[in-house]
Scaffold this motif. Sequence first.
Motif, PDB file in Angstrom:
ATOM      1  N   THR A  71      10.053   4.383   2.386  1.00 32.54           N
ATOM      2  CA  THR A  71       9.497   3.416   1.850  1.00 32.54           C
ATOM      3  C   THR A  71       8.258   3.741   0.730  1.00 32.54           C
ATOM      4  OG1 THR A  71       7.857   3.235   3.756  1.00 32.54           O
ATOM      5  CG2 THR A  71      10.040   1.943   3.673  1.00 32.54           C
ATOM      6  N   LEU A  72       7.597   4.666   1.147  1.00 34.41           N
ATOM      7  CA  LEU A  72       6.641   5.127   0.159  1.00 34.41           C
ATOM      8  C   LEU A  72       7.236   5.730  -0.958  1.00 34.41           C
ATOM      9  CD1 LEU A  72       3.739   6.811   2.437  1.00 34.41           C
ATOM     10  CD2 LEU A  72       3.843   4.418   1.382  1.00 34.41           C
ATOM     11  N   ARG A  73       8.148   6.433  -0.872  1.00 35.92           N
ATOM     12  CA  ARG A  73       8.798   7.185  -2.127  1.00 35.92           C
ATOM     13  C   ARG A  73       9.012   5.848  -3.458  1.00 35.92           C
ATOM     14  NH1 ARG A  73      13.936  10.747  -0.775  1.00 35.92           N
ATOM     15  NH2 ARG A  73      14.533   8.574  -0.449  1.00 35.92           N
ATOM     16  N   LYS A  74       9.524   4.944  -2.724  1.00 33.49           N
ATOM     17  CA  LYS A  74       9.999   3.719  -3.626  1.00 33.49           C
ATOM     18  C   LYS A  74       8.792   2.903  -4.304  1.00 33.49           C
ATOM     19  CE  LYS A  74      14.172   2.405  -1.409  1.00 33.49           C
ATOM     20  NZ  LYS A  74      15.048   1.076  -0.944  1.00 33.49           N
ATOM     21  N   SER A  75       7.641   2.997  -3.611  1.00 30.27           N
ATOM     22  CA  SER A  75       6.396   2.284  -3.803  1.00 30.27           C
ATOM     23  C   SER A  75       5.060   2.719  -4.379  1.00 30.27           C
ATOM     24  CB  SER A  75       6.093   1.117  -2.732  1.00 30.27           C
ATOM     25  OG  SER A  75       5.861   2.060  -1.665  1.00 30.27           O
ATOM     26  N   THR A  76       5.277   4.236  -4.120  1.00 34.92           N
ATOM     27  CA  THR A  76       4.052   4.996  -4.657  1.00 34.92           C
ATOM     28  C   THR A  76       3.586   4.916  -6.119  1.00 34.92           C
ATOM     29  OG1 THR A  76       4.497   6.710  -3.324  1.00 34.92           O
ATOM     30  CG2 THR A  76       3.139   7.370  -4.892  1.00 34.92           C
ATOM     31  N   PHE A 119      -6.685  -3.752  -2.108  1.00 28.89           N
ATOM     32  CA  PHE A 119      -5.697  -4.272  -1.031  1.00 28.89           C
ATOM     33  C   PHE A 119      -5.438  -5.694  -0.793  1.00 28.89           C
ATOM     34  CE2 PHE A 119      -8.910  -1.116   0.344  1.00 28.89           C
ATOM     35  CZ  PHE A 119      -8.273   0.068   0.074  1.00 28.89           C
ATOM     36  N   SER A 120      -3.926  -5.820  -0.208  1.00 24.78           N
ATOM     37  CA  SER A 120      -3.408  -7.065  -0.315  1.00 24.78           C
ATOM     38  C   SER A 120      -3.481  -7.378   1.410  1.00 24.78           C
ATOM     39  CB  SER A 120      -2.445  -7.450  -0.895  1.00 24.78           C
ATOM     40  OG  SER A 120      -2.374  -7.412  -2.294  1.00 24.78           O
ATOM     41  N   SER A 121      -3.582  -8.322   1.691  1.00 22.89           N
ATOM     42  CA  SER A 121      -3.504  -8.725   3.240  1.00 22.89           C
ATOM     43  C   SER A 121      -2.001  -8.673   3.814  1.00 22.89           C
ATOM     44  CB  SER A 121      -3.801 -10.296   3.601  1.00 22.89           C
ATOM     45  OG  SER A 121      -3.813 -10.626   4.794  1.00 22.89           O
ATOM     46  N   THR A 122      -2.259  -7.705   4.906  1.00 24.44           N
ATOM     47  CA  THR A 122      -0.840  -7.258   5.545  1.00 24.44           C
ATOM     48  C   THR A 122      -0.499  -8.471   6.326  1.00 24.44           C
ATOM     49  OG1 THR A 122      -1.370  -4.951   5.558  1.00 24.44           O
ATOM     50  CG2 THR A 122       0.209  -5.756   7.395  1.00 24.44           C
ATOM     51  N   ILE A 123      -1.618  -9.231   6.750  1.00 25.16           N
ATOM     52  CA  ILE A 123      -1.287 -10.227   7.971  1.00 25.16           C
ATOM     53  C   ILE A 123      -0.783 -11.543   7.017  1.00 25.16           C
ATOM     54  CG2 ILE A 123      -2.550 -11.911   9.412  1.00 25.16           C
ATOM     55  CD1 ILE A 123      -4.373  -9.958  10.273  1.00 25.16           C
ATOM     56  N   ILE A 124      -1.195 -11.867   6.123  1.00 31.04           N
ATOM     57  CA  ILE A 124      -1.025 -12.958   5.187  1.00 31.04           C
ATOM     58  C   ILE A 124       0.467 -12.523   4.632  1.00 31.04           C
ATOM     59  CG2 ILE A 124      -1.213 -14.460   3.352  1.00 31.04           C
ATOM     60  CD1 ILE A 124      -3.243 -14.815   5.495  1.00 31.04           C
ATOM     61  N   LEU A 164       1.468   1.901   2.110  1.00 27.40           N
ATOM     62  CA  LEU A 164       0.635   2.711   0.805  1.00 27.40           C
ATOM     63  C   LEU A 164      -0.857   1.918   0.691  1.00 27.40           C
ATOM     64  CD1 LEU A 164       0.628   5.022  -1.225  1.00 27.40           C
ATOM     65  CD2 LEU A 164       1.242   3.422  -2.821  1.00 27.40           C
ATOM     66  N   GLN A 165      -0.969   0.795   0.837  1.00 25.37           N
ATOM     67  CA  GLN A 165      -2.247   0.269   0.636  1.00 25.37           C
ATOM     68  C   GLN A 165      -2.857   0.524   1.910  1.00 25.37           C
ATOM     69  OE1 GLN A 165      -2.403  -3.787  -0.333  1.00 25.37           O
ATOM     70  NE2 GLN A 165      -1.356  -3.431  -2.421  1.00 25.37           N
ATOM     71  N   ASP A 166      -2.299   0.468   3.180  1.00 24.58           N
ATOM     72  CA  ASP A 166      -3.104   0.856   4.220  1.00 24.58           C
ATOM     73  C   ASP A 166      -3.439   2.241   4.414  1.00 24.58           C
ATOM     74  OD1 ASP A 166      -2.669  -1.715   5.212  1.00 24.58           O
ATOM     75  OD2 ASP A 166      -0.913  -1.246   6.482  1.00 24.58           O
ATOM     76  N   LEU A 167      -2.764   2.980   3.931  1.00 28.42           N
ATOM     77  CA  LEU A 167      -3.059   4.519   3.868  1.00 28.42           C
ATOM     78  C   LEU A 167      -4.361   4.770   2.909  1.00 28.42           C
ATOM     79  CD1 LEU A 167       0.406   6.397   3.671  1.00 28.42           C
ATOM     80  CD2 LEU A 167      -1.014   6.248   5.471  1.00 28.42           C
ATOM     81  N   LEU A 168      -4.153   3.990   1.695  1.00 28.56           N
ATOM     82  CA  LEU A 168      -5.567   4.013   0.954  1.00 28.56           C
ATOM     83  C   LEU A 168      -6.926   3.732   1.466  1.00 28.56           C
ATOM     84  CD1 LEU A 168      -3.796   3.199  -2.442  1.00 28.56           C
ATOM     85  CD2 LEU A 168      -4.679   5.447  -2.029  1.00 28.56           C
TER      86      LEU A 168
END
Length: 390
Positions: A82-87, A124-129, A154-158
């Motif tokens: 998934t990260l390869r597509k969205s990095t 970052f955007s909200s994972t929960i929302i 990716l945002q969670d890793l950042l």
Amino acid sequence: MDVPITFYFFLIFAGAAVIATVALFTRQPLIIAYIALGAAFGPHGFSLVSDTQLLADIGHIGIIFLLFLLGLDMQPSALWHTLRKSTVVGLASSVIFFSGGVAVCMLFMFPLTDALVVGAAMMFSSTIIGIKLLPTTVLHHKHIGELMIGLLLLQDLLAIIVLMILFSAVNGAEGSMPKQLAISLLGLPLLAGSAVLAVRYLILPLLARFDRFHEYIFLIALGWCLGMAETAKLMGLSEEIGAFIAGVSIATSPISQYIAVNLKPLRDFFLILFFFSVGARFDLRLLEQVWMPALLLAALVLAMKPVTYRWLLKGVSEKRSLAWDLGFRLGQASEFSLLIAYVAMGAMLISERASILIQATTIITLLASSYIVVLNYPTPIAISDRLRRD
């Protein structure tokens, strides 16, 4: 007179049940309900709950469990796919959102450190929302679900990296933050390698032998999560980083999803306390100082995120309708933004004014974004029957 903690729990959870009911009727995210309840009951409201530090310490455990469960969902092979597509999209958008946050702060004469932390919180955007408002069928079977999960991961890793930097600043003496960060970065692979070995030769064999005893699996999971959290703290990292590594190290095992499902109620219990404590620390009087930059920054986030994702996703050959859909679903600040404000303020890295700015902006964007998505895109809680999907 000391107030028993059971009375605090009664106020919080009874109040949360009532206000969550109102939030669900009005199609609002429950996070907002918990924060609003904290602001009402806390020392800056009716002062029914005064010991917010105790609640913050308890709620901190919820953040540890949140990152442990996040790690459990990050199987290395799926994560790489998934990260390869969205990095490219994820990194480019993060730079744009960071720059926007810094620019607004500099416009209103915030100190540079405040501006940098505010800019980081806006990435970052909200994972929960994002996940809660995405229909289950789309999440599991459609392309938009894959893209959203990739970007959020990716945002969670950042966010983990940003938290590492903040915790390095907390643990390091003045002027020694680069040294502390270097120590943390060196300790990270050592901790990860030790975790992998411990899981392979100790944790999984024990779980395989006694997997019939569900209580034992629960205890092992709790002990592993909190044990790694404490180990990370001793190594100069943070409990959150240790919990995240604990989750990733066990994610490849089939038992990981069973653990994740059984720990979610415990995580939710502590997270309610965390978001309540965020609201209880929210000094409404300081809104007079930040209402203008908060409104401007919130408007910038709500407008900039959909447009940015639309432009970047078009650049990687995604359909226009999908790009707008994804952009609006991720068009808000994040619960990680609140965590960054909480950690940075606790370490006195930023001013209270900057912390209130992050919290106010996050709350405004969560509210506005929820309404935009619910009224215009398919969701499980859509008001219109035409848009309701589950």
